[in-house]
Scaffold this motif. Structure first.
Motif, PDB file in Angstrom:
ATOM      1  N   HIS A  14      -3.471  10.819 -69.528  1.00 16.40           N
ATOM      2  CA  HIS A  14      -2.029  10.996 -69.422  1.00 16.40           C
ATOM      3  C   HIS A  14      -1.641  12.423 -69.802  1.00 16.40           C
ATOM      4  O   HIS A  14      -2.129  12.955 -70.798  1.00 16.40           O
ATOM      5  N   PRO A  15      -0.750  13.034 -69.053  1.00 20.41           N
ATOM      6  CA  PRO A  15      -0.287  14.380 -69.408  1.00 20.41           C
ATOM      7  C   PRO A  15       0.605  14.332 -70.640  1.00 20.41           C
ATOM      8  O   PRO A  15       1.217  13.310 -70.944  1.00 20.41           O
ATOM      9  N   PRO A  16       0.704  15.453 -71.355  1.00 21.66           N
ATOM     10  CA  PRO A  16       1.516  15.468 -72.588  1.00 21.66           C
ATOM     11  C   PRO A  16       3.006  15.566 -72.292  1.00 21.66           C
ATOM     12  O   PRO A  16       3.424  16.070 -71.253  1.00 21.66           O
ATOM     13  N   PHE A  17       3.800  15.083 -73.234  1.00 22.28           N
ATOM     14  CA  PHE A  17       5.254  15.196 -73.173  1.00 22.28           C
ATOM     15  C   PHE A  17       5.747  15.576 -74.560  1.00 22.28           C
ATOM     16  O   PHE A  17       5.240  15.053 -75.547  1.00 22.28           O
ATOM     17  N   PRO A  18       6.743  16.466 -74.722  1.00 19.94           N
ATOM     18  CA  PRO A  18       7.633  16.995 -73.679  1.00 19.94           C
ATOM     19  C   PRO A  18       7.034  18.152 -72.895  1.00 19.94           C
ATOM     20  O   PRO A  18       6.084  18.799 -73.337  1.00 19.94           O
ATOM     21  N   LYS A  19       7.634  18.405 -71.749  1.00 15.71           N
ATOM     22  CA  LYS A  19       7.315  19.568 -70.931  1.00 15.71           C
ATOM     23  C   LYS A  19       8.236  20.714 -71.320  1.00 15.71           C
ATOM     24  O   LYS A  19       9.292  20.503 -71.892  1.00 15.71           O
ATOM     25  N   ARG A  20       7.847  21.922 -70.974  1.00 14.81           N
ATOM     26  CA  ARG A  20       8.688  23.088 -71.262  1.00 14.81           C
ATOM     27  C   ARG A  20       9.332  23.594 -69.983  1.00 14.81           C
ATOM     28  O   ARG A  20       8.739  23.580 -68.913  1.00 14.81           O
ATOM     29  N   ARG A  21      10.552  24.056 -70.128  1.00 13.44           N
ATOM     30  CA  ARG A  21      11.226  24.705 -68.994  1.00 13.44           C
ATOM     31  C   ARG A  21      10.584  26.062 -68.731  1.00 13.44           C
ATOM     32  O   ARG A  21      10.146  26.742 -69.665  1.00 13.44           O
ATOM     33  N   THR A  22      10.540  26.468 -67.485  1.00 15.58           N
ATOM     34  CA  THR A  22      10.085  27.812 -67.139  1.00 15.58           C
ATOM     35  C   THR A  22      11.234  28.671 -66.625  1.00 15.58           C
ATOM     36  O   THR A  22      11.119  29.881 -66.539  1.00 15.58           O
ATOM     37  N   CYS A  23      12.342  28.012 -66.262  1.00 17.48           N
ATOM     38  CA  CYS A  23      13.568  28.692 -65.849  1.00 17.48           C
ATOM     39  C   CYS A  23      14.689  28.169 -66.743  1.00 17.48           C
ATOM     40  O   CYS A  23      14.804  26.954 -66.918  1.00 17.48           O
ATOM     41  N   PRO A  24      15.499  29.059 -67.327  1.00 16.26           N
ATOM     42  CA  PRO A  24      16.537  28.575 -68.249  1.00 16.26           C
ATOM     43  C   PRO A  24      17.577  27.687 -67.589  1.00 16.26           C
ATOM     44  O   PRO A  24      18.287  26.959 -68.277  1.00 16.26           O
ATOM     45  N   PHE A  25      17.688  27.720 -66.254  1.00 15.84           N
ATOM     46  CA  PHE A  25      18.715  26.950 -65.568  1.00 15.84           C
ATOM     47  C   PHE A  25      18.169  25.692 -64.885  1.00 15.84           C
ATOM     48  O   PHE A  25      18.899  25.011 -64.170  1.00 15.84           O
TER      49      PHE A  25
END
Length: 410
Positions: A14-25
């Motif tokens: 399973h992939p980890p959570f949380p994910k990070r945003r790469t674009c602020p919008f």
């Protein structure tokens, strides 16, 4: 053919959570892939290594949040916690409105609804306007550059919620620090628990005072109603006050900062709103949709087996309904990563949640945003960023997305 959590676990890590945003919008880019390839998927919580389900489409998020077969009770096994909370500490936690199920949730929410009706909020608007004008007066007197977060975005909702609840605003530096700590993913259990305990101790004294000397405020009115209906004890009132105080300023403060930033980064749309204030309500809905600042999603745990279009979530398994993924669902919001104040479907966003736990303060938040944006654009027409977008620090480590500082000038 259906699949269960156990079957999924056997075939793929399973992939980890949380994910990070790469674009602020925009939300994390993985959400678009999940909506397309695996709209109900498994993940592992980084904080404790436990599995959870992620729900990413607009349709599925609405289904989960309106399903009576899911619980908000954070003490239930399988609940997807995103903080380090030792079990012994967890079992001592008093459930608050957000983590209650009916009938307790229904009873407490019914007592609070009159404080947040559209009519009640309209009555509060002149005072919100006074507060905003006072803060902008101070900004203009100080001269730019100023940090919009500390000068306007944080003080306005903090002052409004303090006056509504009857909390002395002069204590704001301390309770804002405790509140910010409680929103931080990276805090240790001891640090998180200390912040909750400190804020509860502060509110315990305040509630005790209002029990003996009621004033004209929400907490006092809740106490008076409760004397007739007896649905809450003293600790319940303290817990309710904590939820209102933290929820009432953290979310709106971050939306104010992010909204100003988005408008400054889209000058043609800013100019359209300035020239035609009737566009402002629609612009606010688009800002709420675009940022969807609850980065942690809405946590639930299944009480029964639930089939979501062929994927079975077993009873006892945790679910994170990702509102910000749903608000960028291409099937509901075409070209979802484009900020467009003219978007007609923006009001279908789920930024305030959905179902019985939908944010009770949504009317108040909309009025605060409307007054702040409208007044700021009118009174400081030359407002601009005093630094580059790439120099801003965004709250990628917090439960509620935002920006730490927003230097502006004019």
């Amino acid at each position: 053919m259906t699949q269960s959590a156990e079957q999924t676990a056997e075939t793929a890590p399973h992939p980890p959570f949380p994910k990070r945003r790469t674009c602020p919008f925009s939300p994390p880019p993985e959400y678009a892939e999940l909506r397309r390839d695996e709209p109900v998927s498994r993940a592992v919580l980084k904080v404790n290594g436990k599995p959870t389900w992620l729900v990413t489409t607009h349709e599925h998020v609405k289904k989960v949040l309106s399903d009576s077969r899911v619980s908000s009770n954070l003490k239930l096994p399988g609940y997807p916690h995103q903080f380090h909370i030792p079990e012994e500490m967890l079992q001592q936690v008093r459930l608050m409105l957000l983590s209650m199920d009916p009938p307790d949730h229904t009873a407490q929410r019914r007592m609070l609804i009159p404080e947040f009706t559209a009519r009640r909020v309209r009555e509060m608007r002149p005072r919100v306007q006074e507060i905003v004008d006072e803060r902008i007066d101070a900004m203009l007197a100080a001269g730019g550059p100023v940090d919009l977060v500390t000068a306007l975005a944080l003080p306005v909702p903090s002052l409004v919620i303090c006056e509504l609840l009857g909390v002395p605003y002069e204590d704001h530096p301390q309770f804002e620090e405790w509140s910010a700590n409680m929103m931080n993913h990276d805090l240790s259990p001891e640090e998180y628990g200390a912040s909750v305990a400190a804020l509860d101790a502060y509110l315990d004294k305040l509630v005790t005072t209002k029990e003996n000397q009621p004033g004209d405020d929400l907490i006092s009115r809740f106490i008076e109603k409760n004397r007739e209906e007896r649905i809450a004890d003293h600790v319940d009132v303290v817990t309710m006050a904590r939820l209102m105080l933290v929820g009432g300023h953290e979310t709106t403060a971050n939306m104010i900062s992010l909204g100003v930033l988005a408008l400054l980064e889209h000058p043609e749309q800013l100019e359209a709103v300035r020239n035609d204030p009737s566009l402002l309500p629609g612009a606010i809905e688009e800002l709420l949709r675009t940022f969807s600042i609850s980065d942690s999603g809405t946590a639930r745990v299944a009480l029964e087996d639930i089939d979501l279009d062929g994927t079975v979530i077993r009873a006892g398994e945790g679910i994170l309904a990702l509102n910000n993924a749903a608000n960028h669902d291409e099937t509901v919001f075409p070209d979802p990563d484009t900020f467009d104040i003219h978007r007609t479907e923006a009001r279908s966003h789920l930024a305030f949640g959905y179902g019985i736990h939908q944010c009770i303060g949504a009317n108040l938040a909309r009025v605060e945003l409307e007054v702040v944006y409208g007044t700021l654009l009118r009174r400081i027409p030359g407002l601009k960023l005093a630094t580059g977008l790439d120099q801003l620090r965004f709250k990628d480590d917090a439960m509620v997305y935002g920006v730490y500082e927003l230097p502006v000038t004019w």
